[in-house]
Structure formats: structure tokens, C-alpha cells
Design a protein around this motif. Sequence first.
Motif, short mmCIF file in Angstrom:
data_model
loop_
_atom_site.label_atom_id
_atom_site.label_comp_id
_atom_site.label_asym_id
_atom_site.label_seq_id
_atom_site.Cartn_x
_atom_site.Cartn_y
_atom_site.Cartn_z
N LEU A 159 21.22 4.43 -38.65
CA LEU A 159 19.97 3.64 -39.54
C LEU A 159 19.66 4.48 -40.43
O LEU A 159 18.83 4.12 -41.56
CB LEU A 159 18.96 3.27 -38.68
N VAL A 160 19.95 6.08 -40.74
CA VAL A 160 19.42 6.85 -41.94
C VAL A 160 18.07 6.50 -41.94
O VAL A 160 17.53 6.43 -43.03
CB VAL A 160 19.93 6.25 -43.37
N ILE A 161 17.46 6.58 -40.91
CA ILE A 161 15.71 6.74 -40.80
C ILE A 161 15.28 7.84 -41.47
O ILE A 161 14.09 7.81 -42.36
CB ILE A 161 15.47 6.60 -39.32
N SER A 162 15.93 9.09 -41.33
CA SER A 162 15.30 10.39 -42.26
C SER A 162 16.62 11.02 -42.84
O SER A 162 17.47 11.43 -42.22
CB SER A 162 14.65 11.26 -41.58
N LYS A 163 16.49 10.97 -44.28
CA LYS A 163 17.72 11.48 -44.85
C LYS A 163 17.84 13.28 -44.44
O LYS A 163 18.81 13.80 -44.50
CB LYS A 163 17.41 11.42 -46.45
N GLU A 164 16.65 13.68 -44.47
CA GLU A 164 16.48 15.30 -44.13
C GLU A 164 17.46 15.39 -43.00
O GLU A 164 17.98 16.56 -42.83
CB GLU A 164 15.27 15.81 -44.27
N ILE A 165 16.95 14.70 -41.85
CA ILE A 165 17.81 15.02 -40.62
C ILE A 165 19.05 14.39 -40.67
O ILE A 165 19.80 15.32 -39.95
CB ILE A 165 16.68 14.22 -39.58
N ASN A 166 19.55 13.67 -41.30
CA ASN A 166 20.81 13.30 -41.31
C ASN A 166 21.67 14.43 -42.06
O ASN A 166 22.64 14.84 -41.73
CB ASN A 166 21.01 11.98 -42.13
N ASP A 167 20.89 14.92 -43.13
CA ASP A 167 21.67 16.21 -43.77
C ASP A 167 21.80 17.26 -42.78
O ASP A 167 22.91 17.93 -42.92
CB ASP A 167 20.81 16.71 -45.04
N ILE A 168 20.79 17.54 -41.89
CA ILE A 168 20.99 18.65 -41.02
C ILE A 168 22.21 18.36 -39.87
O ILE A 168 22.94 19.23 -39.53
CB ILE A 168 19.65 18.82 -40.28
N ILE A 169 22.18 17.29 -39.54
CA ILE A 169 23.20 16.70 -38.57
C ILE A 169 24.69 16.90 -39.29
O ILE A 169 25.52 17.30 -38.64
CB ILE A 169 23.13 15.32 -38.00
N ASP A 170 24.66 16.59 -40.66
CA ASP A 170 25.92 16.45 -41.30
C ASP A 170 26.29 18.29 -41.30
O ASP A 170 27.48 18.39 -41.11
CB ASP A 170 25.83 16.03 -42.84
N LEU B 180 29.79 19.84 -39.74
CA LEU B 180 30.79 20.45 -40.58
C LEU B 180 31.06 21.79 -39.93
O LEU B 180 32.05 22.43 -39.85
CB LEU B 180 30.22 20.54 -42.09
N LYS B 181 29.89 22.46 -39.32
CA LYS B 181 29.82 23.79 -39.08
C LYS B 181 30.89 23.97 -38.02
O LYS B 181 31.51 25.02 -37.68
CB LYS B 181 28.41 24.41 -38.69
N LYS C 186 33.19 21.66 -37.30
CA LYS C 186 34.47 21.31 -37.68
C LYS C 186 34.67 19.63 -36.82
O LYS C 186 35.68 19.54 -36.59
CB LYS C 186 35.35 22.08 -37.18
N LEU C 187 33.66 19.16 -36.77
CA LEU C 187 33.51 17.81 -36.02
C LEU C 187 33.79 16.78 -37.12
O LEU C 187 34.10 15.54 -37.01
CB LEU C 187 32.50 17.42 -35.05
N ARG C 188 33.46 17.21 -38.49
CA ARG C 188 33.78 16.18 -39.44
C ARG C 188 34.32 17.09 -40.61
O ARG C 188 34.04 17.96 -41.04
CB ARG C 188 32.31 15.77 -40.09
N SER C 189 35.16 16.41 -41.56
CA SER C 189 35.72 16.88 -42.53
C SER C 189 35.15 16.83 -43.79
O SER C 189 34.45 15.86 -44.02
CB SER C 189 37.37 16.49 -42.64
#
Length: 489
Positions: free
Chosen positions: A468-479, A483-484, A486-489
Motif C-alpha cells: 500500500l506504500v503507506i510510508s515511502k521511507e519504510i518502503n525504501d528501507i525494505i527495498d 537488495l542486500k 539479493k531477494l530483488r534484482s
Amino acid sequence: MGIVLNQSLKNTVITYLGFGIGAINTLYLYPVFLGATYYAVTNYILSAANVIMPLFAIGMQNTLVKFYSQCKTEEERGRFLSFTVLFPFLLCIPIGIIGLFFFDDLVYFVSKKNPVVQTFIWLIPFTGLCMAYFEIFYAWARVHMHSVFGNFIKEVGLRLFSLFAIVGVYFNWISIVDFVYVTSGIYFLALIVTMLYAFKIKRPNFQFYIPANVKDILEYTFYIILSGSVANLLLDGDKLMLNQYLVIENIAYYSVATYIALVISVPSRAMHQIVYPITAKLMHENKYEELNALYKKTSINLQIVGGFVMLCIFVNISQLYEIVPKEYSGGIIVVFMIGLSKYFDLILGNNNAIIFNSKYYRTVLFLGLFLVLITIVLNRIFIPLYGIMGCAFATLLSITLYSLAKLLFVVKRMHLYPFTKETVTSLIVTAVLFLAFYFWEFPLYPLIGIALKSIILTAVYLYVNYKLVISKEINDIIDKMLLKFKLRS
């Protein structure tokens, strides 16, 4: 890494470590090995000492931090340090004389419902004085950029020594009554260790000296006493009120419930350490658009993090109470009410930082005094009627009214607003997940059941908030984490 960021990170880790040790003490060791009566007595003494501590310290711990940097020479700094240590001690003398004069009346007042308190009454001013001077010497270290050691003593050391003391009770090295005295002794030990550490940082040369700006210092100190008294009364005043109306065991039941609920407010400590100076800087530079954006970000981010902690507590509360003695189970409703009050205060973001860095901070302090009066009145009404649940309801009502008043003050006076449409979305997500997880539990040992349910809840909560992208900052941390690993390219 700079010294401020470095010490902030260390202090955050220390705070969580201390809270974990405190949870072991509060939820299991104290109820099992002390029993409700002496657990309540210990808690009452510490609460009463914490309430009177600002009066003994005369606000000098904050005054030292604010005015120390204004001293131009090394001699001025040494004199000012002497003033902050000696001035409270001189004022404690008349306070002590007044206390002795009214001692019998005070003893009767606090022990008329629970005579067991009378034996330990002198520990209250002793512990309060130890707390006051600990804060002063901790401030002495902080102005020299040494905050970690004092924070470790405060958050971890006190709780760790309490853990050792309760182990002593278990092995019959000390009695339950001795534990109450040992607890006060631990605060005295913390004072001595912190004092020696402060003296090691800056060798004292005590001489009584009245600073040239004493008028400004005393004016600021007066407001700090008000601020500290209001904060401590809101934190511990309800336990003092319980002692006046109910048998003392109820303080133990209430203390366990409030400690659990206070976990909800822990995430805000780390964020406020970072956000407070940023807020002050933006206000000083009159960047109100950026401040408004920061207000919204802190609100939604704390709402998401605090909401997650609250959900984990609320949906597991029944099983959590299975690991404490059965007589404590009446505190479940208290957890909900105190927890909701903390959650509402949490979603106001950096509201307090905005107010206390504005020219209106004096008004809010008097508003806080008004709140204390309301809290006392509400407790006098509801405690005799509903016991600890009445006390919790009075706290919920008074803190909610205070939070609303602060919110309206910032909105009307400064035209800043913390809420967005994501605020409503987050509330709906939290409510739906509570209903989905509360009414079932794993038929396993409580701690295993709590762990399994919390893992599932965590996965669902993160997924829903991310999608739902409720918090952009928290989404950025999850992304970044994806990446760290390697669960997402």
C-alpha cells in the motif's frame, strides 16, 4: 561516524537492552519471587521518589546542559559546574526541614490505607535525592560529550543490579524486605559511580559562586521544574493515587500492565534523538514547509512502527499473561487502555519537539500542570469505582485530552498538520489485523505460541504496508534490505 551519531546509535542499543532486562524483571522475576505486596512496595517507593526528584534536582540537570556552553573561560565553566552541584544541595536543606516538621502527617497520609508503606517511608526522599544527583552528574558528563556511560548505568546498570538482587532473594541471601532497601542502595551506587565518572572527565574545584546570569538561570530552572514535575507525575502519579484508595498489591498488578504498554512508546525514543535537533534547526531558520513535511513523515513512520509493536502486544496479551501469576490477569484491560494512550501520543510525531523549540513552550508547560490536576480529579473519581481499570481509564482520558490539546495548539498557532490520507489507511490496516489475529492462538507453550503468531503477523503487516506504500521511507528501507540479501534484482 560523527560523535553525535555514534553515541546516539550506542544509546539506542543500550535503551533496548535495558528494556529487555526490565521486561524479564517486571513480567516474571518480581511477581514470582517478591510477591505482589513487596513488588508493589518497591514500585511505590521508586514512583514516589521519581515524582519528587525534579524538586530535589531544582532542574539543574537541564540548566547545566543549556547554559554550560555560554561559559567563555575554563574558570567560568568550573564555577558553573560547582553552582549546579551545590545550589540544589543548599535548597534541599530547607525542604528536608519542612519534611521533618510535617513528617508524622505525611506518614499518616501515605500509609493510612497500606500501613506496610510506613516502614520504608524514609527511603522515598533518600532515593529521590540519589536520582536527582545522578541526573546532575550525568548532565555533567553529557556537556563534555560523554553520554554513553551514564545512559548505560541508567538503562542497563540499574536493572541488571536489580536482577542480581532478585537472584539473591531466590537463593535466600537476602530477604524480601532486604530487597526493598537494596533497591534504594542500587540508586545510591549508581549516583556514586556516575559522580566519580563525571569527576574523572572534569576534575572539580568546588567553590560557591553565583553566576552573572543567575536571573536567566533561575527563570529557566523554574520552567524545567514544572516540566519535569508534570512529566514524572504523568508517568508515576497514578501509582501514588492507587496507594491512597486500594490495597497495595494493586500497584504491582498495575505496574506489570503499564510496563507492557510502555513498550509501544520505545520506538519514538530513537527517532526523537535524531529529529529533535533537526526540528530546532528548521524552526530557527523559519523553514516551515520543510518542518511541515518532517512533521508528516515522523507521524506516519512512528504510527507504522508503533502500530506494529502495539499489535504484537495486543494480539498476544492473553498468552503473555499466562507466564505471570494468575492474580495479575486483571491487568489485561489496563494494557489496552494505557497502550492506546501511548499509541495516540506516538502518531503525533515530533509534536513535542516543535512545541518546546517554539516561543510558546511556557504556555504548554502550564497546560501540562492543568492536565495533572485533571488526572488527579479523574483518579479520585474512577479508582474508588473501578480500581486499577479506573486508574487506567483516567490515564487514557487525561493523556488523550493533553495530546489533543497539543495537536490543536500546533495546528492553530503554527499551521502545521501531521496527518495525511496514509494516516487513515494505517489505522484501518492496524484495526483489521487486530481483528484477524486477536481471537485465536496456538495451543502451545505461551512463549512459543507468541513467537509463532508474531512471526506470521510481522510478515503480513510488512507485506500489506509495503504494497500500500503507506510510508515511502519504510518502503525504501525494505527495498535496500531486499537488495542486500539479493531477494530483488
